[in-house]
Design a protein around this motif. Structure first.
Motif, PDB file in Angstrom:
ATOM      1  N   GLY A  56      -2.509  -0.591  12.196  1.00 35.32           N
ATOM      2  CA  GLY A  56      -1.781  -1.282  11.000  1.00 35.32           C
ATOM      3  C   GLY A  56      -2.985  -1.613   9.829  1.00 35.32           C
ATOM      4  N   GLU A  57      -3.896  -2.048  10.121  1.00 37.99           N
ATOM      5  CA  GLU A  57      -5.047  -2.418   9.285  1.00 37.99           C
ATOM      6  C   GLU A  57      -5.603  -1.120   8.605  1.00 37.99           C
ATOM      7  OE1 GLU A  57      -9.521  -4.548   9.026  1.00 37.99           O
ATOM      8  OE2 GLU A  57      -8.649  -4.144  11.000  1.00 37.99           O
ATOM      9  N   ILE A  58      -5.536  -0.019   9.382  1.00 41.69           N
ATOM     10  CA  ILE A  58      -5.954   1.361   8.391  1.00 41.69           C
ATOM     11  C   ILE A  58      -4.807   1.588   7.700  1.00 41.69           C
ATOM     12  CG2 ILE A  58      -6.520   3.761   8.855  1.00 41.69           C
ATOM     13  CD1 ILE A  58      -8.292   2.554  11.162  1.00 41.69           C
ATOM     14  N   VAL A  59      -3.888   1.402   8.023  1.00 39.97           N
ATOM     15  CA  VAL A  59      -2.555   2.276   7.200  1.00 39.97           C
ATOM     16  C   VAL A  59      -2.279   1.248   6.051  1.00 39.97           C
ATOM     17  CG1 VAL A  59      -0.070   2.288   7.507  1.00 39.97           C
ATOM     18  CG2 VAL A  59      -1.173   3.033   9.283  1.00 39.97           C
ATOM     19  N   TYR A  60      -2.372  -0.199   6.136  1.00 35.80           N
ATOM     20  CA  TYR A  60      -2.406  -0.833   5.008  1.00 35.80           C
ATOM     21  C   TYR A  60      -3.356  -0.670   3.923  1.00 35.80           C
ATOM     22  CZ  TYR A  60      -0.513  -4.882   2.037  1.00 35.80           C
ATOM     23  OH  TYR A  60       0.082  -5.420   1.076  1.00 35.80           O
ATOM     24  N   LYS A  61      -4.564  -0.546   4.645  1.00 30.36           N
ATOM     25  CA  LYS A  61      -5.720  -0.256   3.851  1.00 30.36           C
ATOM     26  C   LYS A  61      -5.722   1.047   2.744  1.00 30.36           C
ATOM     27  CE  LYS A  61     -10.050  -1.431   4.980  1.00 30.36           C
ATOM     28  NZ  LYS A  61     -11.384  -1.718   5.605  1.00 30.36           N
ATOM     29  N   ILE A  62      -5.041   2.072   3.344  1.00 32.84           N
ATOM     30  CA  ILE A  62      -4.856   3.239   2.471  1.00 32.84           C
ATOM     31  C   ILE A  62      -3.854   2.881   1.324  1.00 32.84           C
ATOM     32  CG2 ILE A  62      -3.688   5.395   2.493  1.00 32.84           C
ATOM     33  CD1 ILE A  62      -4.459   5.777   5.486  1.00 32.84           C
ATOM     34  N   TYR A  63      -2.723   2.018   1.716  1.00 32.82           N
ATOM     35  CA  TYR A  63      -2.114   1.701   0.680  1.00 32.82           C
ATOM     36  C   TYR A  63      -2.775   0.780  -0.352  1.00 32.82           C
ATOM     37  CZ  TYR A  63       1.420  -1.017  -2.166  1.00 32.82           C
ATOM     38  OH  TYR A  63       1.974  -1.480  -3.328  1.00 32.82           O
ATOM     39  N   GLU A  64      -3.648  -0.110  -0.089  1.00 34.72           N
ATOM     40  CA  GLU A  64      -4.502  -0.886  -0.869  1.00 34.72           C
ATOM     41  C   GLU A  64      -5.261  -0.096  -1.961  1.00 34.72           C
ATOM     42  OE1 GLU A  64      -4.742  -5.212   1.095  1.00 34.72           O
ATOM     43  OE2 GLU A  64      -5.985  -3.636   2.044  1.00 34.72           O
ATOM     44  N   LEU A  65      -5.919   0.832  -1.341  1.00 35.68           N
ATOM     45  CA  LEU A  65      -6.851   1.755  -2.006  1.00 35.68           C
ATOM     46  C   LEU A  65      -5.828   2.444  -3.027  1.00 35.68           C
ATOM     47  CD1 LEU A  65      -9.287   2.978   0.742  1.00 35.68           C
ATOM     48  CD2 LEU A  65      -9.946   1.776  -1.097  1.00 35.68           C
ATOM     49  N   ALA A  66      -5.046   2.886  -2.635  1.00 40.87           N
ATOM     50  CA  ALA A  66      -3.956   3.613  -3.795  1.00 40.87           C
ATOM     51  C   ALA A  66      -3.693   2.516  -4.835  1.00 40.87           C
ATOM     52  CB  ALA A  66      -2.797   4.313  -2.934  1.00 40.87           C
ATOM     53  N   GLU A  67      -3.164   1.585  -4.529  1.00 41.24           N
ATOM     54  CA  GLU A  67      -2.650   0.589  -5.273  1.00 41.24           C
ATOM     55  C   GLU A  67      -3.672  -0.103  -6.245  1.00 41.24           C
ATOM     56  OE1 GLU A  67       0.259  -3.096  -4.621  1.00 41.24           O
ATOM     57  OE2 GLU A  67      -1.659  -3.479  -4.003  1.00 41.24           O
ATOM     58  N   GLY A  68      -4.692  -0.091  -5.851  1.00 43.22           N
ATOM     59  CA  GLY A  68      -5.982  -0.652  -6.610  1.00 43.22           C
ATOM     60  C   GLY A  68      -6.236  -2.095  -6.734  1.00 43.22           C
ATOM     61  N   HIS A  69      -5.082  -2.910  -6.984  1.00 47.43           N
ATOM     62  CA  HIS A  69      -5.085  -4.442  -6.885  1.00 47.43           C
ATOM     63  C   HIS A  69      -3.800  -4.760  -6.956  1.00 47.43           C
ATOM     64  CE1 HIS A  69      -6.098  -8.429  -8.179  1.00 47.43           C
ATOM     65  NE2 HIS A  69      -7.224  -8.135  -7.933  1.00 47.43           N
ATOM     66  N   PRO A  70      -3.554  -6.041  -6.366  1.00 47.50           N
ATOM     67  CA  PRO A  70      -2.089  -6.449  -6.187  1.00 47.50           C
ATOM     68  C   PRO A  70      -1.607  -7.010  -7.635  1.00 47.50           C
ATOM     69  CG  PRO A  70      -3.444  -7.741  -4.563  1.00 47.50           C
ATOM     70  CD  PRO A  70      -4.501  -6.865  -5.453  1.00 47.50           C
ATOM     71  N   ASN A  71      -2.738  -7.011  -8.715  1.00 49.65           N
ATOM     72  CA  ASN A  71      -2.041  -7.227 -10.010  1.00 49.65           C
ATOM     73  C   ASN A  71      -1.316  -6.012 -10.466  1.00 49.65           C
ATOM     74  OD1 ASN A  71      -3.086  -9.901  -9.716  1.00 49.65           O
ATOM     75  ND2 ASN A  71      -5.043  -9.520 -11.182  1.00 49.65           N
ATOM     76  N   ASN A  72      -1.714  -4.848  -9.765  1.00 50.00           N
ATOM     77  CA  ASN A  72      -0.966  -3.482 -10.390  1.00 50.00           C
ATOM     78  C   ASN A  72      -0.147  -3.380  -9.542  1.00 50.00           C
ATOM     79  OD1 ASN A  72      -1.301  -1.016 -11.988  1.00 50.00           O
ATOM     80  ND2 ASN A  72      -1.915  -0.304 -10.042  1.00 50.00           N
ATOM     81  N   ARG A  73       0.586  -4.264  -8.649  1.00 49.44           N
ATOM     82  CA  ARG A  73       1.642  -3.780  -7.793  1.00 49.44           C
ATOM     83  C   ARG A  73       2.818  -3.454  -8.487  1.00 49.44           C
ATOM     84  NH1 ARG A  73       1.649  -7.064  -2.638  1.00 49.44           N
ATOM     85  NH2 ARG A  73      -0.161  -5.847  -2.278  1.00 49.44           N
ATOM     86  N   ARG A  74       3.356  -3.967  -9.262  1.00 45.47           N
ATOM     87  CA  ARG A  74       4.786  -3.641  -9.965  1.00 45.47           C
ATOM     88  C   ARG A  74       4.846  -2.274 -10.642  1.00 45.47           C
ATOM     89  NH1 ARG A  74      10.001  -3.577  -9.730  1.00 45.47           N
ATOM     90  NH2 ARG A  74      10.852  -3.607 -11.644  1.00 45.47           N
TER      91      ARG A  74
END
Length: 248
Positions: free
Chosen positions: A162-180
């Motif tokens: 789960g940690e790796i899967v979510y890290k892939i998402y985070e890398l693509a997103e870039g930063h939570p401020n960019n989430r929307r």
């Protein structure tokens, strides 16, 4: 920059280099790579540094050509051209190569010998172009973005947690401020993201596979399964890598 060794044929290597701004030419003894990036360098050391970055894209997470080996830096501003060699400590690399799925199709009946020869030539070219596109889909993002390089590396992990899967998402997103903006761009609904977070974060849903250690009440009534979360992030990563290439 000399190419001392490559596991790719010259056409394949040249096509891949062209896609990222480099040109493969025939030098006096070996194939050589040239580019405006190299021409702008003020010393052989700078050329070597740039060439190593290029090499690391081929041999690193993109895993396009693990045999790719640099030779000498060739300076054509002198007559005769001068060569500067650089020595590095050897490193061990592991190959995780991905193939290109193909479907074998029989040629039509009643073709003349000439038509049959052309049919086979066309099929070979189609297979080459499919292979080239699969290579470019990894090489170009890795060359253009450090984050994309990390995503490609994580996508190759067998049995991702789960940690790796979510890290892939985070890398693509870039930063939570960019989430929307990110989620709007890639068509991710709030419910879909909540179901995804439930399974990757919460051990109540996914046990030790989850990235968090504490249990909590799931935020949704139908969290994703681990398999759904992995599929979700793989599809998202493929779309995001295409955008990095400039090919949404």
């Amino acid at each position: 920059m000399e190419v001392q060794k490559s596991g790719l044929d010259p056409r394949n290597l040249g096509d891949l280099l062209n896609g990222i701004g480099y040109v493969l030419v025939k030098g006096e003894t070996l194939n050589e790579i040239t580019s405006p990036t190299f021409d702008a360098c003020l010393s052989c050391d700078e050329v070597w540094t740039e060439a190593k970055r290029l090499r690391d894209v081929f041999t690193g997470p993109a895993q396009i050509d693990l045999d790719f080996t640099l030779g000498s830096v060739v300076d054509y501003s002198t007559s005769p051209p001068s060569r500067s060699g650089f020595i590095e400590a050897a490193s061990c690399q592991i190959a995780i190569m991905g193939g290109v799925a193909t479907i074998e199709v029989a040629p039509p009946t009643n073709l003349t010998d000439e038509q049959l020869e052309k049919w086979h030539a066309d099929r070979l070219e189609e297979k080459y172009q499919a292979k080239l596109e699969a290579q470019r889909s990894r090489l170009e993002p890795a060359f253009l973005s450090v984050r994309a390089s990390k995503v490609l590396e994580l996508l190759d992990v067998d049995n991702p947690t789960g940690e790796i899967v979510y890290k892939i998402y985070e890398l693509a997103e870039g930063h939570p401020n960019n989430r929307r903006n990110f989620q709007v761009t890639f068509g991710i609904t709030q419910d879909q993201f909540s179901r995804f977070k439930d399974v990757v974060h919460n051990p109540t849903v996914s046990g030790d596979w989850a990235r968090h250690g504490y249990e909590d009440v799931p935020k949704t009534s139908n969290p994703m399964t681990k398999e759904e979360a992995i599929d979700f992030v793989r599809v998202l990563a493929k779309q995001w890598l295409s955008v990095i290439r400039g090919r949404p």
